[in-house]
Design a protein around this motif. Structure first.
Motif, PDB file in Angstrom:
ATOM      1  N   ILE A  66       0.878  -1.164   0.000  1.00 20.88           N
ATOM      2  CA  ILE A  66       0.000   0.000   0.000  1.00 20.88           C
ATOM      3  C   ILE A  66       0.916   1.215   0.000  1.00 20.88           C
ATOM      4  CG2 ILE A  66      -1.896   1.141   1.197  1.00 20.88           C
ATOM      5  CD1 ILE A  66      -2.171  -1.607   2.747  1.00 20.88           C
ATOM      6  N   SER A  67       1.128   1.810  -1.156  1.00 21.60           N
ATOM      7  CA  SER A  67       2.130   2.860  -1.379  1.00 21.60           C
ATOM      8  C   SER A  67       3.453   2.432  -0.756  1.00 21.60           C
ATOM      9  CB  SER A  67       1.643   4.218  -0.887  1.00 21.60           C
ATOM     10  OG  SER A  67       1.401   4.220   0.494  1.00 21.60           O
ATOM     11  N   LYS A  68       3.832   2.987   0.393  1.00 13.14           N
ATOM     12  CA  LYS A  68       5.107   2.639   1.012  1.00 13.14           C
ATOM     13  C   LYS A  68       4.902   1.734   2.222  1.00 13.14           C
ATOM     14  CE  LYS A  68       7.286   6.876  -0.499  1.00 13.14           C
ATOM     15  NZ  LYS A  68       7.925   8.119  -0.123  1.00 13.14           N
ATOM     16  N   SER A  69       3.739   1.091   2.325  1.00 12.04           N
ATOM     17  CA  SER A  69       3.431   0.226   3.463  1.00 12.04           C
ATOM     18  C   SER A  69       3.237  -1.214   3.020  1.00 12.04           C
ATOM     19  CB  SER A  69       2.145   0.691   4.154  1.00 12.04           C
ATOM     20  OG  SER A  69       2.318   1.948   4.732  1.00 12.04           O
ATOM     21  N   MET A  70       3.530  -2.135   3.928  1.00 17.30           N
ATOM     22  CA  MET A  70       3.290  -3.561   3.695  1.00 17.30           C
ATOM     23  C   MET A  70       2.623  -4.120   4.939  1.00 17.30           C
ATOM     24  SD  MET A  70       6.702  -4.932   1.909  1.00 17.30           S
ATOM     25  CE  MET A  70       6.130  -5.794   0.478  1.00 17.30           C
ATOM     26  N   ASP A  71       1.596  -4.912   4.720  1.00 20.80           N
ATOM     27  CA  ASP A  71       0.873  -5.569   5.800  1.00 20.80           C
ATOM     28  C   ASP A  71       1.122  -7.068   5.657  1.00 20.80           C
ATOM     29  OD1 ASP A  71      -0.949  -6.620   7.583  1.00 20.80           O
ATOM     30  OD2 ASP A  71      -2.596  -5.333   6.944  1.00 20.80           O
ATOM     31  N   ARG A 115       0.704 -10.781  12.680  1.00 21.74           N
ATOM     32  CA  ARG A 115       0.529  -9.696  11.710  1.00 21.74           C
ATOM     33  C   ARG A 115       1.417  -8.516  12.087  1.00 21.74           C
ATOM     34  NH1 ARG A 115      -4.858  -6.180  10.634  1.00 21.74           N
ATOM     35  NH2 ARG A 115      -4.056  -5.014   8.862  1.00 21.74           N
ATOM     36  N   THR A 116       2.127  -7.983  11.084  1.00 20.15           N
ATOM     37  CA  THR A 116       2.994  -6.817  11.260  1.00 20.15           C
ATOM     38  C   THR A 116       2.773  -5.859  10.100  1.00 20.15           C
ATOM     39  OG1 THR A 116       4.688  -8.263  12.226  1.00 20.15           O
ATOM     40  CG2 THR A 116       5.375  -6.039  11.629  1.00 20.15           C
ATOM     41  N   ILE A 117       2.710  -4.584  10.405  1.00 20.13           N
ATOM     42  CA  ILE A 117       2.638  -3.547   9.367  1.00 20.13           C
ATOM     43  C   ILE A 117       4.002  -2.863   9.304  1.00 20.13           C
ATOM     44  CG2 ILE A 117       1.582  -1.368   8.663  1.00 20.13           C
ATOM     45  CD1 ILE A 117      -0.976  -2.355  10.074  1.00 20.13           C
ATOM     46  N   PHE A 118       4.539  -2.759   8.093  1.00 24.18           N
ATOM     47  CA  PHE A 118       5.825  -2.112   7.855  1.00 24.18           C
ATOM     48  C   PHE A 118       5.591  -0.855   7.022  1.00 24.18           C
ATOM     49  CE2 PHE A 118       6.793  -6.652   8.215  1.00 24.18           C
ATOM     50  CZ  PHE A 118       7.744  -6.631   9.223  1.00 24.18           C
ATOM     51  N   ASN A 119       6.168   0.267   7.459  1.00 20.08           N
ATOM     52  CA  ASN A 119       6.097   1.525   6.717  1.00 20.08           C
ATOM     53  C   ASN A 119       7.514   1.981   6.407  1.00 20.08           C
ATOM     54  OD1 ASN A 119       3.205   1.938   6.959  1.00 20.08           O
ATOM     55  ND2 ASN A 119       3.613   2.313   9.112  1.00 20.08           N
ATOM     56  N   ARG A 120       7.812   2.176   5.126  1.00 21.89           N
ATOM     57  CA  ARG A 120       9.138   2.682   4.765  1.00 21.89           C
ATOM     58  C   ARG A 120       9.189   4.166   5.085  1.00 21.89           C
ATOM     59  NH1 ARG A 120      10.931   2.062  -1.219  1.00 21.89           N
ATOM     60  NH2 ARG A 120       9.476   3.770  -1.422  1.00 21.89           N
ATOM     61  N   ASN A 155      21.730   1.485  -0.615  1.00 17.34           N
ATOM     62  CA  ASN A 155      20.637   0.524  -0.812  1.00 17.34           C
ATOM     63  C   ASN A 155      20.067   0.043   0.522  1.00 17.34           C
ATOM     64  OD1 ASN A 155      18.802  -0.987  -2.324  1.00 17.34           O
ATOM     65  ND2 ASN A 155      20.110  -2.784  -2.305  1.00 17.34           N
ATOM     66  N   THR A 156      19.829   1.020   1.431  1.00 18.09           N
ATOM     67  CA  THR A 156      19.264   0.703   2.743  1.00 18.09           C
ATOM     68  C   THR A 156      18.015   1.537   2.988  1.00 18.09           C
ATOM     69  OG1 THR A 156      20.677   2.347   3.819  1.00 18.09           O
ATOM     70  CG2 THR A 156      21.481   0.069   3.773  1.00 18.09           C
ATOM     71  N   SER A 157      17.158   0.998   3.835  1.00 16.86           N
ATOM     72  CA  SER A 157      15.917   1.683   4.196  1.00 16.86           C
ATOM     73  C   SER A 157      15.793   1.786   5.708  1.00 16.86           C
ATOM     74  CB  SER A 157      14.700   0.908   3.675  1.00 16.86           C
ATOM     75  OG  SER A 157      14.674   0.885   2.274  1.00 16.86           O
ATOM     76  N   ILE A 158      15.095   2.807   6.146  1.00 22.31           N
ATOM     77  CA  ILE A 158      14.644   2.903   7.532  1.00 22.31           C
ATOM     78  C   ILE A 158      13.169   2.542   7.505  1.00 22.31           C
ATOM     79  CG2 ILE A 158      14.205   4.431   9.485  1.00 22.31           C
ATOM     80  CD1 ILE A 158      16.719   5.961   8.695  1.00 22.31           C
ATOM     81  N   VAL A 159      12.788   1.583   8.345  1.00 22.94           N
ATOM     82  CA  VAL A 159      11.437   1.038   8.311  1.00 22.94           C
ATOM     83  C   VAL A 159      10.805   1.132   9.693  1.00 22.94           C
ATOM     84  CG1 VAL A 159      10.082  -1.032   7.811  1.00 22.94           C
ATOM     85  CG2 VAL A 159      12.149  -0.579   6.506  1.00 22.94           C
ATOM     86  N   GLU A 160       9.574   1.639   9.744  1.00 17.17           N
ATOM     87  CA  GLU A 160       8.778   1.617  10.965  1.00 17.17           C
ATOM     88  C   GLU A 160       8.042   0.279  10.996  1.00 17.17           C
ATOM     89  OE1 GLU A 160       5.345   4.311  13.051  1.00 17.17           O
ATOM     90  OE2 GLU A 160       5.213   4.002  10.885  1.00 17.17           O
ATOM     91  N   CYS A 161       8.129  -0.433  12.123  1.00 12.58           N
ATOM     92  CA  CYS A 161       7.519  -1.747  12.263  1.00 12.58           C
ATOM     93  C   CYS A 161       6.450  -1.682  13.342  1.00 12.58           C
ATOM     94  CB  CYS A 161       8.563  -2.785  12.646  1.00 12.58           C
ATOM     95  SG  CYS A 161       9.976  -2.833  11.531  1.00 12.58           S
ATOM     96  N   ILE A 162       5.237  -2.103  12.990  1.00 17.00           N
ATOM     97  CA  ILE A 162       4.126  -2.084  13.931  1.00 17.00           C
ATOM     98  C   ILE A 162       3.599  -3.507  14.083  1.00 17.00           C
ATOM     99  CG2 ILE A 162       1.846  -1.122  14.451  1.00 17.00           C
ATOM    100  CD1 ILE A 162       2.630   1.158  12.419  1.00 17.00           C
ATOM    101  N   PRO A 163       4.042  -4.227  15.136  1.00 20.97           N
ATOM    102  CA  PRO A 163       3.535  -5.581  15.351  1.00 20.97           C
ATOM    103  C   PRO A 163       2.136  -5.529  15.956  1.00 20.97           C
ATOM    104  CG  PRO A 163       5.141  -5.012  17.040  1.00 20.97           C
ATOM    105  CD  PRO A 163       5.074  -3.851  16.080  1.00 20.97           C
ATOM    106  N   LEU A 164       1.177  -6.172  15.299  1.00 17.60           N
ATOM    107  CA  LEU A 164      -0.198  -6.187  15.801  1.00 17.60           C
ATOM    108  C   LEU A 164      -0.466  -7.419  16.665  1.00 17.60           C
ATOM    109  CD1 LEU A 164      -2.003  -4.895  12.606  1.00 17.60           C
ATOM    110  CD2 LEU A 164      -1.233  -3.602  14.590  1.00 17.60           C
ATOM    111  N   THR A 165       0.471  -8.364  16.651  1.00 16.39           N
ATOM    112  CA  THR A 165       0.436  -9.511  17.547  1.00 16.39           C
ATOM    113  C   THR A 165       1.806  -9.554  18.221  1.00 16.39           C
ATOM    114  OG1 THR A 165       1.123 -10.940  15.717  1.00 16.39           O
ATOM    115  CG2 THR A 165      -1.226 -10.866  16.210  1.00 16.39           C
TER     116      THR A 165
END
Length: 72
Positions: free
Chosen positions: A5-10, A35-40, A48-58
């Motif tokens: 989802i744009s820059k997000s992954m569920d 389930r985890t939601i990742f936002n770049r 070639n590196t990213s900073i990612v916000e990680c939101i664990p829902l479990t």
């Protein structure tokens, strides 16, 4: 499965223990719901590196690491 989802992954892959004494877990259909939601947040093309916000829902053991490994 995962959705981009744009820059997000569920990611909603079940996680199971492979070697409990060593804390080794992986994504498997027979595992517990997870389930985890990742936002770049940012991407640096020079390294070639990213900073990612990680939101664990479990709250599975090593959930963020296991889901990122599953994503590659």
């Amino acid at each position: 499965t995962y959705a981009v989802i744009s820059k997000s992954m569920d990611v909603d892959q079940p996680i199971t223990q492979v070697v409990p004494k060593l804390g080794i877990n992986e994504c498997k259909d027979t595992g517990k719901d997870s389930r985890t939601i990742f936002n770049r947040v940012s991407y640096d093309p020079s390294s070639n590196t990213s900073i990612v916000e990680c939101i664990p829902l479990t709250g599975r053991t090593h959930q963020i690491r296991v889901h990122l490994n599953w994503l590659g």
